[in-house]
Design an enzyme around this catalytic site. Structure first.
Site, PDB file in Angstrom:
ATOM      1  CG  HIS A  56     -57.665 -87.152 -96.500  1.00  0.00           C
ATOM      2  ND1 HIS A  56     -58.258 -87.116 -95.458  1.00  0.00           N
ATOM      3  CD2 HIS A  56     -56.514 -86.939 -96.673  1.00  0.00           C
ATOM      4  CE1 HIS A  56     -57.401 -86.521 -94.782  1.00  0.00           C
ATOM      5  NE2 HIS A  56     -56.513 -86.182 -95.405  1.00  0.00           N
ATOM      6  CG  HIS A  80     -50.074 -81.025 -95.138  1.00  0.00           C
ATOM      7  ND1 HIS A  80     -49.847 -81.984 -95.233  1.00  0.00           N
ATOM      8  CD2 HIS A  80     -51.121 -80.527 -95.299  1.00  0.00           C
ATOM      9  CE1 HIS A  80     -51.248 -82.720 -95.679  1.00  0.00           C
ATOM     10  NE2 HIS A  80     -51.850 -81.089 -95.511  1.00  0.00           N
ATOM     11  CG  HIS A 132     -53.102 -79.237 -99.971  1.00  0.00           C
ATOM     12  ND1 HIS A 132     -54.083 -79.800 -99.574  1.00  0.00           N
ATOM     13  CD2 HIS A 132     -52.659 -80.093 -98.286  1.00  0.00           C
ATOM     14  CE1 HIS A 132     -55.292 -80.001 -98.673  1.00  0.00           C
ATOM     15  NE2 HIS A 132     -54.403 -80.144 -97.596  1.00  0.00           N
ATOM     16  CG  ASP A 183     -53.792 -83.898 -97.298  1.00  0.00           C
ATOM     17  OD1 ASP A 183     -53.840 -84.928 -97.559  1.00  0.00           O
ATOM     18  OD2 ASP A 183     -54.647 -83.309 -96.551  1.00  0.00           O
ATOM     19  CG  ASP A 237     -56.054 -83.645 -91.979  1.00  0.00           C
ATOM     20  OD1 ASP A 237     -56.282 -82.376 -91.989  1.00  0.00           O
ATOM     21  OD2 ASP A 237     -56.566 -85.094 -92.651  1.00  0.00           O
ATOM     22  CG  HIS A 238     -52.096 -84.242 -92.628  1.00  0.00           C
ATOM     23  ND1 HIS A 238     -51.869 -84.516 -93.561  1.00  0.00           N
ATOM     24  CD2 HIS A 238     -53.176 -83.244 -93.326  1.00  0.00           C
ATOM     25  CE1 HIS A 238     -52.736 -85.315 -94.399  1.00  0.00           C
ATOM     26  NE2 HIS A 238     -53.938 -84.532 -94.409  1.00  0.00           N
ATOM     27  CG  HIS A 260     -53.767 -78.806 -93.533  1.00  0.00           C
ATOM     28  ND1 HIS A 260     -54.587 -78.985 -95.152  1.00  0.00           N
ATOM     29  CD2 HIS A 260     -53.949 -77.282 -93.328  1.00  0.00           C
ATOM     30  CE1 HIS A 260     -53.935 -78.127 -95.917  1.00  0.00           C
ATOM     31  NE2 HIS A 260     -53.988 -77.157 -94.516  1.00  0.00           N
TER      32      HIS A 260
END
Ligand code: ZN
Ligand code: FE
Length: 252
Positions: free
Chosen positions: A170, A56, A113, A132, A60-61, A58
């Site tokens: 995570h 996805h 998400h 996530d 942090d991805h 985000h």
């Protein structure tokens, strides 16, 4: 087993996940939480990164896409939403089969998400990379989707074979376990939570988990059993919404 997987912590609570096709030596990173950590690990392992598979958009991805690509020339696959913040070469859709050397990963769309979130699943190797969407004893927050879309995404993952290894993005498991214990009296859940606290006390990862273990212990997948203490509901997705709301408000 044709796919080899390595997982290591990075950023504050992310996992970097590298996967390699043993037959051809081609390797991929699932998401790019931390480009320099990923490139160092690939170097240390002697793995040749030819693909990035994004779950996805985000940061942090997908935030390390550009740096991983410029260092390795890897081709980037992911949902079209990734192109909002990072380079994407190929937009994937439900049911597509992507190759990594001689191995194959099937794209599963799992909105909730984020609206475009996808998971990558190998039926041959019994491995799912779930980003996530699902966590050990947890699930992603509903940043873009509704409880209904997330519930159907989680149900899609829950329908995979029990032995499927689930690689989440995570390490939230100890906090998820505290929430699970606040709702659930089940002995199997209690035993698992104790094991999680012990593992985390020594810094060990609690990922991967399995679909079978999550179905037996994850409070979101057990929503219909647990939600009656939280409110009234008339469908499984309404039960899920109550559990998700309780987790969002949980301090512990
Ligand atoms: Zn995310
Ligand atoms: Fe994340």
């Amino acid at each position: 087993m044709a796919l080899e997987v390595r997982l290591f912590p990075c950023l504050s609570d992310n996992y970097a996940i590298l996967v390699r096709d043993q037959l051809t030596g081609e390797a991929a990173t699932i998401d790019t939480p931390d480009a320099s950590a990923i490139l160092e690990a690939a170097e240390r392992l002697g793995w040749r990164l030819t693909r990035v598979f994004n779950t996805h958009w985000h940061p942090d991805h997908a935030g390390g896409n550009a740096a991983v690509q410029s260092a390795t020339g890897a081709i980037i696959y992911g949902p079209s939403e990734v192109s909002r913040i990072a380079p994407l070469d190929y937009a994937v859709t439900e049911g597509e089969v992507l190759e990594l050397g001689a191995s194959r990963l099937t794209v599963l769309e799992t909105p909730g998400h984020t609206n475009g979130h996808v998971c990558f699943y190998s039926p041959e190797d019994h491995i799912a990379f779930v980003g996530d969407t699902m966590f050990a004893l947890g699930c992603g927050r509903l940043f873009e989707g509704t409880a209904q879309t997330m519930w159907s995404s989680l149900s899609k993952l829950a329908a995979l074979p029990d032995e499927t290894l689930v690689y989440c993005a995570h390490e939230y498991t100890a906090s998820n376990a505290r929430f699970a214990l606040s709702l659930d009296q089940d002995a199997v859940v209690a035993a698992r939570c104790q094991e999680i606290f012990d593992r985390r006390a020594t810094g060990k990862p609690t990922v991967p988990t399995t679909i079978g273990l999550e179905k037996a212990t994850n409070p979101f997948l057990r929503a219909s059993v647990l939600a009656s203490s939280l409110g009234s509901f008339s469908s499984p997705d309404e039960a899920f919404a109550l559990v998700r709301g309780a987790k969002d408000a949980f301090k512990g």
